[in-house]
Scaffold this motif. Sequence first.
Motif, PDB file in Angstrom:
ATOM      1  N   GLN A 165       0.827  -1.200   0.000  1.00 37.95           N
ATOM      2  CA  GLN A 165       0.000   0.000   0.000  1.00 37.95           C
ATOM      3  C   GLN A 165       0.862   1.252   0.000  1.00 37.95           C
ATOM      4  O   GLN A 165       0.576   2.235  -0.688  1.00 37.95           O
ATOM      5  N   GLN A 195      -8.682  -6.360  -0.123  1.00 34.30           N
ATOM      6  CA  GLN A 195      -7.661  -5.413   0.316  1.00 34.30           C
ATOM      7  C   GLN A 195      -6.629  -5.108  -0.765  1.00 34.30           C
ATOM      8  O   GLN A 195      -5.634  -4.451  -0.480  1.00 34.30           O
ATOM      9  N   TRP A 196      -6.852  -5.562  -1.982  1.00 28.71           N
ATOM     10  CA  TRP A 196      -5.811  -5.455  -2.997  1.00 28.71           C
ATOM     11  C   TRP A 196      -5.880  -4.183  -3.832  1.00 28.71           C
ATOM     12  O   TRP A 196      -5.037  -3.962  -4.687  1.00 28.71           O
ATOM     13  N   GLY A 197      -6.902  -3.372  -3.639  1.00 29.07           N
ATOM     14  CA  GLY A 197      -6.941  -2.090  -4.326  1.00 29.07           C
ATOM     15  C   GLY A 197      -7.378  -2.148  -5.772  1.00 29.07           C
ATOM     16  O   GLY A 197      -7.187  -1.182  -6.514  1.00 29.07           O
ATOM     17  N   PRO A 223      -3.920  -1.943  -1.442  1.00 33.69           N
ATOM     18  CA  PRO A 223      -5.224  -1.295  -1.393  1.00 33.69           C
ATOM     19  C   PRO A 223      -5.090   0.214  -1.266  1.00 33.69           C
ATOM     20  O   PRO A 223      -4.235   0.724  -0.561  1.00 33.69           O
ATOM     21  N   SER A 224      -5.919   0.901  -1.959  1.00 37.19           N
ATOM     22  CA  SER A 224      -5.922   2.362  -1.892  1.00 37.19           C
ATOM     23  C   SER A 224      -6.656   2.820  -0.648  1.00 37.19           C
ATOM     24  O   SER A 224      -7.281   2.032   0.056  1.00 37.19           O
ATOM     25  N   ALA A 248     -11.941   2.281  -1.109  1.00 38.95           N
ATOM     26  CA  ALA A 248     -12.209   1.049  -1.838  1.00 38.95           C
ATOM     27  C   ALA A 248     -12.508   1.362  -3.294  1.00 38.95           C
ATOM     28  O   ALA A 248     -13.086   2.398  -3.629  1.00 38.95           O
ATOM     29  N   ALA A 249     -12.071   0.449  -4.184  1.00 38.91           N
ATOM     30  CA  ALA A 249     -12.349   0.623  -5.606  1.00 38.91           C
ATOM     31  C   ALA A 249     -13.856   0.619  -5.844  1.00 38.91           C
ATOM     32  O   ALA A 249     -14.609  -0.062  -5.158  1.00 38.91           O
TER      33      ALA A 249
END
Length: 411
Positions: A28, A326-328, A34-35, A38-39
């Motif tokens: 991150q 959690q991967w953005g 993850p940004s 959330a996307a």
Amino acid sequence: MRAQLPWPVRLKRALPAALSAVLVAGLQAVGLGPSAQAASRSVGVWLTNSPSPLYYDGQRLDRAVDELAAAGFTTLYPNVWSRGATFHRSRWAPMEPVLKQSAPNLDPICRLTRAAHRRGLKVIPWFEYGLMEPADAEVVIQHPEWVLQRSDGTTTYAMHGANMRSSPMKDLRVWLNPAHPGVRQRFIGLISEIVRRCGVDAIQLDDHFAWPVELGYDPFTRASYTKDTGRQPPGDFTNRHWMTWRRHQLTSLLRELRSELKNRQGGAGISLSPGPFRFAYNQWLQDWEIWSLGGLIDELVVQNYAYSVKGFLKDLDQPALVKARQWGIPVEIGLLAGFGGRTTPMPVLTEKVRLAAQRGHGVIYFYWEGLWGQYAGPEGGPARQQAFRQLHGSLFPDPFPSRGNLRPGRR
């Protein structure tokens, strides 16, 4: 020499599982995890020619886009590569026979894309059959050295209702070798062609972008493995080292496609629609966790076709999918609206969509005719169309929540 994996993936592999949270935080910090927010979520649908008359009538295509936009959909996933054929004139493969006979100049994917972009929707063509071909396809006959084999030399699969003993060769399937240079050139050529022609927002691969775990004993793969390792492939196709080597070949093809789309095709994104992680890896050698963390895909659409709400919820909370939040990148859920004799009743579908939305996911329905078309079931098309409009309006209030996620600035 095999291409080296990206450093975040190498780091992830080197760390014990207990340190995975530390890894995510590190990714991150450098913009690979993850940004802060959330996307955004998509509301999408897969559209196909089979069984559907959609692709053979331009006015029907335009009307479908209008109806989907009015019902709160944001993204369309039309299949463009199916049963060894395309839906346009191609230098790489034949045109789909029914389209060639009935409307060869229609160009349904480009027409659908133009109509969708006018309404603010994204279009992500779906390469439904991936590396799979009909057993009697011209490319298979011309290039038998491209076909993966089992240890006994057999190649064919009975899929989609076919029978190994009684079905004709056109209904059986073989798998092309993702490590073979000729296969790679053709596969990337097919995808680049549709991106360049129609100006789509991204492309989608699914569970057929794979290397079936029992395959890899053809002469080309044997020679390649021996050159890399100094050993013959083990007879046990579940041997972990052997699985890892083949998975790396599939990953290498994905990386090559990624480079082509990014550098030469205007930055088109890649969506992936696999099955649940354990099955995807153990049966198809698809490591969508590594692909996501390594920056090789821009959207993950995990198929969850469990019929009951209880089964759907169990699959929705599988560990790999929980981590994926959690991967953005956008993480959506593929669910069954209706197909053939199986139509999900609206109350059940509503509950599944609600459960997915609660966890931050968008939804992609399979498939168009199961929404309010010929597989709308006893509820009927008009009632379901209105119900979808209300459902999306309540759970996804922004009518275009994911515009631009995969290809910012494309339009």
